[in-house]
Write an enzyme that holds these catalytic residues in place. Structure first.
Site, PDB file in Angstrom:
ATOM      1  N   HIS A 175      74.808  66.386  12.866  1.00 46.92           N
ATOM      2  CA  HIS A 175      73.626  67.204  13.129  1.00 46.92           C
ATOM      3  C   HIS A 175      72.753  66.639  14.242  1.00 46.92           C
ATOM      4  CE1 HIS A 175      71.476  64.061  10.971  1.00 46.92           C
ATOM      5  NE2 HIS A 175      70.328  64.643  11.292  1.00 46.92           N
TER       6      HIS A 175
ATOM      7  N   HIS B 215      45.070  53.866 -26.521  1.00 46.11           N
ATOM      8  CA  HIS B 215      44.721  53.189 -27.776  1.00 46.11           C
ATOM      9  C   HIS B 215      44.612  51.678 -27.618  1.00 46.11           C
ATOM     10  CE1 HIS B 215      46.601  57.025 -29.138  1.00 46.11           C
ATOM     11  NE2 HIS B 215      45.604  56.992 -30.019  1.00 46.11           N
TER      12      HIS B 215
ATOM     13  N   ASP C 106      76.151  61.905   8.043  1.00 45.84           N
ATOM     14  CA  ASP C 106      76.053  63.121   8.855  1.00 45.84           C
ATOM     15  C   ASP C 106      75.380  62.839  10.204  1.00 45.84           C
ATOM     16  OD1 ASP C 106      75.804  65.602   9.961  1.00 45.84           O
ATOM     17  OD2 ASP C 106      74.630  66.474   8.341  1.00 45.84           O
TER      18      ASP C 106
ATOM     19  N   HIS D 113      68.445  67.299  16.545  1.00 42.58           N
ATOM     20  CA  HIS D 113      67.477  66.371  17.139  1.00 42.58           C
ATOM     21  C   HIS D 113      67.573  66.288  18.667  1.00 42.58           C
ATOM     22  CE1 HIS D 113      66.476  65.179  13.145  1.00 42.58           C
ATOM     23  NE2 HIS D 113      67.593  64.513  12.916  1.00 42.58           N
TER      24      HIS D 113
ATOM     25  N   ASP E  87      64.560  67.518  10.200  1.00 37.95           N
ATOM     26  CA  ASP E  87      65.396  67.370   9.016  1.00 37.95           C
ATOM     27  C   ASP E  87      64.805  68.103   7.820  1.00 37.95           C
ATOM     28  OD1 ASP E  87      67.413  65.828  10.151  1.00 37.95           O
ATOM     29  OD2 ASP E  87      66.330  63.962   9.813  1.00 37.95           O
TER      30      ASP E  87
END
Length: 447
Positions: free
Chosen positions: A223, A118, A220, A228, A370
């Site tokens: 992991h 508008h 973390d 990895h 991941d």
């Protein structure tokens, strides 16, 4: 500049029941229900994302007056705009007439913003309605333009990082970040020229809950040696150092923010596969020691990760900065940038950008690992039995170092889930607290 219009406060709904049962950090246990439940997600939008300080931009993205970018705070669309006085304003990217977006571009430079629907128009500060299509019909109805600006957020910066919140009762940004700024300086203030975002924003979508990604970066490292392993060997060209064998490492948290780190100087940086970056950091280290002290000079590219609660994360050394933008309980938009020292040589900046694309981007060797894990952590939690299965978050209980000279709540070693426990405790405390004044201070009490 126009005065900010005071609009009605965000209403707070009743806290969810049974949160103590599904999230018990005293015993290091929680339920997978927190990763998919829609009622929990709606409470997160209201009591976490509408109340916390959220990262919205780096000052280097808005060098000139009128420069703007669009982003989100939770699922609220916002405009981030550099003003004529060099300040930065953050406002809802939603017209107060029918709620249409007033700016569809990702970034640019403008003197103001006009809604497509508008024709309602606003200045660069967004504070007041400047005009509209067929303005006479509004005037005839006694319409007061001064009462219809774009809703404004509180804005504050820390060494180039711009944060915003829509909560008037939230603590200051300085109070919110607390002693974690001492660690942020390792990335933001290692060089006298400060930092800047280099290159564009990498955007991708992952079908996971935002907390899983944020928790991964809050602490973390466990992991890394498993998930990895092959990617790290490929990038390093040989065996990977076991994190548990590093001579000195810590986990530190404060009010849900968390940083896990070793003191190995270039562990993260080395995984970029760019030896010139390693050389640059080693050359820079003596100057960092003069600037930040010997201890922090050992962290500039070290194996580490950092999350500023709730959804703003770093990989120092890798020099990627990311925001996990929630898009429902089982989806995020990931915004990723490369952050570099402003005074770094151009070729070093280019190598950092290329290294980030090789490692932590949608096709990067680490991020694909991941993304798959995070998606299945979310999807399996939908099962009727699985959703109530206890998930273990108890690694490293009773490893707090009470006599540490380091700032924050300090714990022994990186292979530790203390930061995850602090993250989820802060999350639960916010969901259970009607106002900021009700949020408990648990610093010094988490195990």
């Amino acid at each position: 500049m126009n005065e900010i219009i005071k609009l009605r406060p965000i209403e707070t709904s009743e806290p969810l029941k049974n949160l103590d049962r599904i999230c018990d950090m005293e015993s290091g246990r929680m339920s997978g229900k927190i990763f998919w439940d829609k009622d929990i997600y709606e409470q997160e939008l209201e009591k976490v994302f509408a109340r916390c300080w959220l990262f919205v931009a780096h000052e280097s993205q808005l060098p000139k007056a009128g420069d703007y970018l669009t982003t989100t705070m939770g699922e609220d669309e916002v405009l981030v705009v550099r003003q004529k006085d060099a300040s930065i304003r953050v406002m809802l990217n939603a017209c107060p007439h029918r709620g249409n977006k007033v700016c569809f571009a990702e970034a640019g430079n403008a003197r103001g913003f006009i809604c497509n629907y508008h024709g309602w128009s606003f200045g660069a500060d967004g504070g007041r309605l400047m005009g509209m299509h067929e303005s006479k019909c509004y005037e005839e109805s006694g319409f007061d333009k001064s009462q219809h600006g774009l809703r404004q957020a509180r804005v504050a910066s820390y060494k180039g990082l711009v944060f915003a919140t829509f909560a008037e009762d939230a603590p200051t940004l300085e109070e919110y970040l607390g002693p974690m700024t001492w660690y942020l300086d390792v990335m933001l203030d290692m060089d006298e020229g400060g930092s800047e975002f280099f290159g564009g924003c990498i955007r991708s979508t992952i079908e996971c809950n935002w907390k899983i990604a944020a928790e991964n970066f809050v602490g973390d490292i466990l992991h890394g040696g498993w998930t990895h392993d092959s990617a790290a060997k490929a990038m390093l060209g040989g065996p990977v150092t076991n994190v548990g064998e590093l001579p000195e490492s810590y986990s530190v948290n404060w009010n849900g923010h968390g940083y896990e780190f070793a003191t190995d100087v270039v562990g993260n940086a080395a995984t970029l596969g760019e030896r010139e970056i390693n050389k640059y950091l080693h050359t820079l280290r003596p100057k960092v020691a003069e600037r930040l002290g010997e201890f922090r000079s050992k962290l500039i590219g070290a194996i580490s990760s950092f999350t500023v609660f709730p959804n703003f994360s770093f990989l120092p050394g890798q020099n990627t900065v990311r925001v996990w933008q929630p898009r429902g309980p089982d989806k995020i938009d990931l915004y990723t940038w490369v952050i570099v020292n402003k005074n770094a040589p151009q070729e070093i900046k280019d190598k950092w950008r290329r290294g980030a694309m090789m490692t932590f981007s949608p096709t990067g060797v680490f991020e694909m690992d991941d993304g798959e894990n995070w998606e299945y952590c979310t999807k399996t939690s939908r099962g009727m039995v699985t959703r109530y299965q206890d998930l273990y978050v108890g690694l490293g209980m009773h490893t707090r170092i009470d006599d540490s000279e380091l700032p924050g709540n300090v714990f022994r070693g990186q292979l530790n889930e203390c930061n995850a426990r602090a993250f989820y405790q802060r999350w639960k405390d916010l969901l259970q607290s009607p106002t900021w004044a009700d949020v408990p201070d648990r610093n010094g009490k988490m195990r």
